[in-house]
Write a protein that holds these residues in place. Structure first.
Motif, PDB file in Angstrom:
ATOM      1  N   GLY A 131      18.893  87.780  63.221  1.00  0.00           N
ATOM      2  CA  GLY A 131      18.055  88.939  62.980  1.00  0.00           C
ATOM      3  C   GLY A 131      17.334  89.497  64.189  1.00  0.00           C
ATOM      4  O   GLY A 131      16.558  90.452  64.053  1.00  0.00           O
ATOM      5  N   ARG A 132      17.568  88.950  65.385  1.00  0.00           N
ATOM      6  CA  ARG A 132      16.917  89.489  66.583  1.00  0.00           C
ATOM      7  C   ARG A 132      17.925  89.574  67.729  1.00  0.00           C
ATOM      8  O   ARG A 132      18.835  88.756  67.823  1.00  0.00           O
ATOM      9  N   TRP A 133      17.732  90.567  68.567  1.00  0.00           N
ATOM     10  CA  TRP A 133      18.637  90.769  69.693  1.00  0.00           C
ATOM     11  C   TRP A 133      18.198  89.902  70.865  1.00  0.00           C
ATOM     12  O   TRP A 133      17.033  89.922  71.267  1.00  0.00           O
ATOM     13  N   VAL A 134      19.134  89.121  71.392  1.00  0.00           N
ATOM     14  CA  VAL A 134      18.843  88.130  72.430  1.00  0.00           C
ATOM     15  C   VAL A 134      19.736  88.389  73.640  1.00  0.00           C
ATOM     16  O   VAL A 134      20.952  88.555  73.486  1.00  0.00           O
ATOM     17  N   PRO A 135      19.170  88.427  74.851  1.00  0.00           N
ATOM     18  CA  PRO A 135      19.992  88.567  76.067  1.00  0.00           C
ATOM     19  C   PRO A 135      20.921  87.367  76.225  1.00  0.00           C
ATOM     20  O   PRO A 135      20.551  86.232  75.929  1.00  0.00           O
ATOM     21  N   LEU A 136      22.138  87.621  76.701  1.00  0.00           N
ATOM     22  CA  LEU A 136      23.144  86.577  76.881  1.00  0.00           C
ATOM     23  C   LEU A 136      23.593  86.518  78.337  1.00  0.00           C
ATOM     24  O   LEU A 136      23.637  87.527  79.033  1.00  0.00           O
ATOM     25  N   SER A 137      23.976  85.311  78.771  1.00  0.00           N
ATOM     26  CA  SER A 137      24.428  85.109  80.146  1.00  0.00           C
ATOM     27  C   SER A 137      25.869  85.573  80.303  1.00  0.00           C
ATOM     28  O   SER A 137      26.536  85.984  79.337  1.00  0.00           O
ATOM     29  N   ASP A 138      26.388  85.467  81.527  1.00  0.00           N
ATOM     30  CA  ASP A 138      27.815  85.665  81.755  1.00  0.00           C
ATOM     31  C   ASP A 138      28.601  84.624  80.967  1.00  0.00           C
ATOM     32  O   ASP A 138      28.060  83.591  80.555  1.00  0.00           O
ATOM     33  N   VAL A 139      29.887  84.869  80.787  1.00  0.00           N
ATOM     34  CA  VAL A 139      30.724  83.909  80.088  1.00  0.00           C
ATOM     35  C   VAL A 139      30.798  82.611  80.886  1.00  0.00           C
ATOM     36  O   VAL A 139      30.987  82.611  82.105  1.00  0.00           O
ATOM     37  N   ALA A 140      30.599  81.480  80.201  1.00  0.00           N
ATOM     38  CA  ALA A 140      30.667  80.169  80.852  1.00  0.00           C
ATOM     39  C   ALA A 140      32.016  79.508  80.653  1.00  0.00           C
ATOM     40  O   ALA A 140      32.495  78.751  81.500  1.00  0.00           O
ATOM     41  N   ARG A 141      32.657  79.812  79.541  1.00  0.00           N
ATOM     42  CA  ARG A 141      33.958  79.224  79.222  1.00  0.00           C
ATOM     43  C   ARG A 141      34.635  80.077  78.158  1.00  0.00           C
ATOM     44  O   ARG A 141      33.967  80.685  77.322  1.00  0.00           O
ATOM     45  N   ALA A 164      34.280  83.362  73.493  1.00  0.00           N
ATOM     46  CA  ALA A 164      33.550  83.177  74.749  1.00  0.00           C
ATOM     47  C   ALA A 164      32.316  82.331  74.472  1.00  0.00           C
ATOM     48  O   ALA A 164      31.561  82.608  73.529  1.00  0.00           O
ATOM     49  N   LEU A 165      32.117  81.301  75.279  1.00  0.00           N
ATOM     50  CA  LEU A 165      30.918  80.481  75.177  1.00  0.00           C
ATOM     51  C   LEU A 165      29.926  80.966  76.220  1.00  0.00           C
ATOM     52  O   LEU A 165      30.242  81.034  77.413  1.00  0.00           O
ATOM     53  N   ARG A 166      28.735  81.328  75.767  1.00  0.00           N
ATOM     54  CA  ARG A 166      27.704  81.884  76.654  1.00  0.00           C
ATOM     55  C   ARG A 166      26.375  81.172  76.384  1.00  0.00           C
ATOM     56  O   ARG A 166      26.290  80.308  75.517  1.00  0.00           O
ATOM     57  N   GLN A 167      25.360  81.568  77.109  1.00  0.00           N
ATOM     58  CA  GLN A 167      24.035  80.980  76.913  1.00  0.00           C
ATOM     59  C   GLN A 167      23.037  82.087  76.620  1.00  0.00           C
ATOM     60  O   GLN A 167      23.015  83.127  77.287  1.00  0.00           O
ATOM     61  N   ALA A 168      22.195  81.855  75.591  1.00  0.00           N
ATOM     62  CA  ALA A 168      21.163  82.822  75.234  1.00  0.00           C
ATOM     63  C   ALA A 168      19.946  82.637  76.134  1.00  0.00           C
ATOM     64  O   ALA A 168      19.784  81.620  76.797  1.00  0.00           O
TER      65      ALA A 168
END
Length: 455
Positions: free
Chosen positions: A320-330, A340-344
């Motif tokens: 329910g909330r918009w979260v910034p995500l990192s570049d693709v990690a894998r 795509a696996l990323r980090q919030a």
């Protein structure tokens, strides 16, 4: 070779309470309020004793067979442990090369249930000798053949002095070649530098086919990983010795090397992320990022034609909330989906599920909340669908959950999925706390398995 056969428990064998429990495993992330990730239990089997599956490398054949490779024991007591979960049974293998203490780092499943090939090191050899080996093991547990790195390092085409077993291996079904890597030290202008070479072994009889393959003219780059090309040959990733850049090359298995350079502006600024994988139509899917910029994406190319070239969104809607995500990690590639696996920005890992046809994002969710247990990896189901493999320590079982994309329904005025009071319990919505559902599920899993063993 010691082999233990285990029973595969299919989800459909456990109805009733499982249906209710798994309905709660809707630990999801929504996209534009329209779609969410959910998981459905597929099958389970007992974990091997004496090892920690959380330390395993997880592999699959793209057609529903899952493999885990790990090591057990210390020093002279060490052995390789490989678990292969076929459709009808799970087999656990304990392996020592020539009866010697051994450790294994990688393996892959052979087509048609013909066993697997494993890569590892002997632990009993003195310093200065090449310790690596590659061995084919039949489904019955019999060693079909084995090739030690000492044999490869003594070949006249080998470059430099063997130093270590290289990471990565692959199988080209067209030529029947198993590709493995070794790291060595070579002298260039009176100075030693690292080199990584690719070697090929015939899958049928273990005969060495290729020794010392690497791209010509490479400056400051070494082989970092290798993957099979379904149309024949291999995809080889090179990394910079001084830096983090990774570029992709193709190798035909017979001396022909070619840099992967699709007709995309400024492609040379992009670096490959993780391994690559080809689909049945011969197209290759590559995850990438631009060094020094917060830009990453995924590209699919077939015979030089760009099918799609998509930049990943910089954020995602999670609970329910918009979260910034990192570049693709894998990245992960299946027959029907890519992921795509990323980090919030809150530090948690996030999985994005995307269409393999055009790269469009379908759904996004927190990785650790997609299924019950400790997530070990993402594998392909029998139809190429994404499947999460988990380890449940309560009953020491391994379990697979199929990921699915479902349409969500938002109740007017609530802004939440499921309808507020009396609605369906989802992450971020009303109802029982998430942690309560977690422990209810774990308890159900453990109780059901204990009852099954008593019966």
């Amino acid at each position: 070779m010691r082999m233990v056969a285990g029973q595969i428990n299919l989800a459909r064998w456990r109805a009733g309470v499982w249906g209710v429990a798994l309905a709660a495993v809707m630990l999801v992330g929504s996209v534009a309020g329209a779609q969410e990730l959910s998981s459905r239990s597929l099958r389970s089997w007992d974990a091997p004793t004496g090892v920690d599956p959380r330390l395993a490398q997880v592999r699959d054949d793209g057609q529903g067979t899952t493999l885990l490779v790990m090591s057990a024991g210390e020093e002279l007591e060490s052995r390789c442990v490989v678990v292969v979960a076929y459709e009808d049974e799970a087999l656990s293998y304990g392996y020592r090369r020539a009866g010697a203490p051994s450790r294994c780092e990688d393996a892959f499943v052979l087509p048609g249930g013909a066993g697997f090939v494993v890569r590892g090191d002997r632990m009993d050899l003195p310093a200065g000798l090449a310790t690596g080996f590659v061995a084919r093991i039949a489904r019955s547990g019999e060693e079909v053949w084995a090739v030690e790195d000492r044999q490869i390092a003594e070949d006249e085409d080998y470059v430099g002095a063997w130093e270590a077993t290289g990471r990565g291996m692959a199988f080209d079904a067209v030529s029947g070649m198993v590709a493995v890597l070794t790291q060595a030290q070579e002298s260039v202008g009176g100075r030693l530098r690292e080199t990584v070479q690719l070697h090929g072994v015939n899958v049928d009889d273990g005969q060495v086919m290729v020794v010392g393959a690497r791209p010509e003219g490479g400056q400051g780059e070494v082989i970092d990983d290798v993957a099979a090309d379904t149309s024949g040959g291999f995809w080889v990733t090179l990394k910079e010795l001084q830096g983090v850049g990774r570029q992709l090359w193709s190798y035909d298995g017979a001396g022909g090397w070619q840099s992967f350079s699709p007709s995309i502006d400024a492609w040379e600024r992009r670096e490959v992320v993780g391994g690559v994988r080809t689909l049945d139509d011969g197209s290759v899917v590559v995850f990438w990022r631009v060094r020094g910029e917060a830009v990453s994406g995924v590209t699919r190319v077939r015979e030089g034609e760009v099918i799609f070239d998509r930049e990943l969104e910089f954020d995602g809607e999670l609970e329910g909330r918009w979260v910034p995500l990192s570049d693709v990690a894998r990245g992960w590639v299946g027959a029907g989906y890519i992921a795509a696996l990323r980090q919030a920005s809150d530090g948690q890992r996030v999985l994005e599920l995307r269409s393999v046809d055009d790269g469009e994002r379908l759904a996004v969710g927190y990785w650790e909340r997609l299924a019950v247990g400790v997530e070990l990896g993402l594998v392909s189901g029998a139809d190429g669908e994404p499947v999460v493999l988990t380890y449940i320590s309560v009953d020491e079982s391994l379990r697979e959950f199929r990921l699915e994309v479902e349409e969500t329904v938002r109740s007017p005025g609530t802004g939440a999925d499921g309808g507020g009071e009396g609605g369906c319990v989802v992450a971020g919505g009303g109802g029982a706390p998430e942690r309560l559902w977690w422990w209810v599920l774990v308890g159900m899993f453990a109780g059901a398995r204990r009852r099954g063993r008593e019966e």
